[in-house]
Design an enzyme around this catalytic site. Sequence first.
Site, PDB file in Angstrom:
ATOM      1  N   LYS A   1       0.955  -1.072  -0.112  1.00  0.00           N
ATOM      2  CA  LYS A   1       0.097   0.184   0.030  1.00  0.00           C
ATOM      3  C   LYS A   1       0.990   1.256  -0.162  1.00  0.00           C
ATOM      4  CE  LYS A   1      -3.601  -2.596   1.077  1.00  0.00           C
ATOM      5  NZ  LYS A   1      -4.629  -3.277   0.104  1.00  0.00           N
TER       6      LYS A   1
HETATM    7  C1  LIG Z   1      -5.468  -4.142   0.749  1.00  0.00           C
HETATM    8  C2  LIG Z   1      -6.883  -4.234   0.743  1.00  0.00           C
HETATM    9  C3  LIG Z   1      -7.748  -4.480   1.902  1.00  0.00           C
HETATM   10  C4  LIG Z   1      -7.217  -4.997   3.300  1.00  0.00           C
HETATM   11  O1  LIG Z   1      -6.142  -5.571   3.148  1.00  0.00           O
HETATM   12  P1  LIG Z   1      -5.276  -6.204   4.484  1.00  0.00           P
HETATM   13  O2  LIG Z   1      -4.354  -7.045   3.848  1.00  0.00           O
HETATM   14  O3  LIG Z   1      -6.481  -6.912   5.422  1.00  0.00           O
HETATM   15  O4  LIG Z   1      -4.834  -5.028   5.201  1.00  0.00           O
HETATM   16  C5  LIG Z   1      -9.124  -4.512   1.643  1.00  0.00           C
HETATM   17  N1  LIG Z   1      -9.739  -4.015   0.543  1.00  0.00           N
HETATM   18  C6  LIG Z   1      -8.908  -3.458  -0.558  1.00  0.00           C
HETATM   19  C7  LIG Z   1      -9.579  -3.248  -1.799  1.00  0.00           C
HETATM   20  C8  LIG Z   1      -7.760  -3.912  -0.505  1.00  0.00           C
HETATM   21  O5  LIG Z   1      -6.835  -3.451  -1.481  1.00  0.00           O
END
Ligand SMILES: *Cc1c(COP(=O)(O)O)cnc(C)c1O
Length: 375
Positions: free
Chosen positions: A186
């Site tokens: 992210k």
């Molecule tokens: C990254 C992501 C999440 C959450 O991911 P975690 O790995 O649980 O932190 C949720 N929704 C979307 C669209 C994502 O890209």
Amino acid sequence: MKEAVRELPLSRPWLDEREEELVLEVLRSGRLSLGPWIEKFEEQIAERVGAPYAAAVSSGTAGLHLLCRIAGLGPGDEVITSPLSFVASANCFVVEGATPVFADVDPVTLNMDPAAVEAAVTERTKAIVAVDMFGYPCELDELRAIADRHGLALIEDACESLGAEYRGRPLGAHGPSAVFAFYPNKQMATGEGGVVVTHSEEEWQLLRSLRNQGRSYDGDGGWFHHVRLGLNYRWTDVQAAIGLAQLEKLDRILELRNAAARRYEELLAPVEGVEAPTSDDSEHCRSWFVYVVKLASELDRAAVMDSLRREGVATAEYVPCIHLQPYMRETFGFGEGLCPVAEQTAARTMALPFFSQIEPGDQERVVGVLRASIA
Ligand SMILES: *Cc1c(COP(=O)(O)O)cnc(C)c1O
């Protein structure tokens, strides 16, 4: 002897001495969880996105799950969400027993088309989980109008879009409770982690209780006093320390990613058959999460991806439709044809290496390899 190809990863977090320094401080403090770093992080991120309250949790998925619990979603309820997203957007309520209803996406923004959402509402609909896909803000006002008209909860999965702006204000400032995530790919990376931002003090207190085994949020009653059913979705102070260092350079992170995206756009402009992600307009300002291109339908995506990998350039199908995942087909009987726009998009899109510190020369190499693979 053939020179080894240098591997270019799909993503890489930007960590330096500042993260090391703050993590070391936490380690030396001996407060690894439930310490002061988390609260400090919560205050700073709330201010950053323009929301009054923030509750950090162990992952983006955990944050979404808690919002679904608070909304009371369960068996018999339908929840509308996007088929073109990461599975967590649906899993967060499927795990509570609610039924996913997928509303097809707009072919340009790749976010849910509000008309498709409206058409998907039934008497059993209880909530909408809106997704800001690939960092591009969804049609928040229109979705909120639909939710208000039908008395539905609106939850914003902003896990890919920290720093994005909708109608001139950051995501998080608009009202619906929103979740951001900090997995290493992210914009902001802490290893694992997420944060729920909310405009309701009551919801904030509930989140703090639910993430901590249902203890009363203010600690009344002591450690073994549980006032509701909760879970352990706590974040740690070590992660919060990394988060604080990342927040300090978030503006720079967003700038660098913006510049890298602009560079790809320029490099790809003359490449026929490869479509760049949509540009911002007056209402939508993207925060760059991944760089996903769409290949012309006559190109063989698998072959293109193979050539990239052979040259040491990482790539991935981004992203397969949720409703076509094996467990979704088995559980709900979904199949091809349910969401044609999302399916046609997912069949032709792929991610290119993209991260804050990607070098211009590496981007040139990626586009060179891509160009050669489709020639
Ligand atoms: C990254 C992501 C999440 C959450 O991911 P975690 O790995 O649980 O932190 C949720 N929704 C979307 C669209 C994502 O890209």
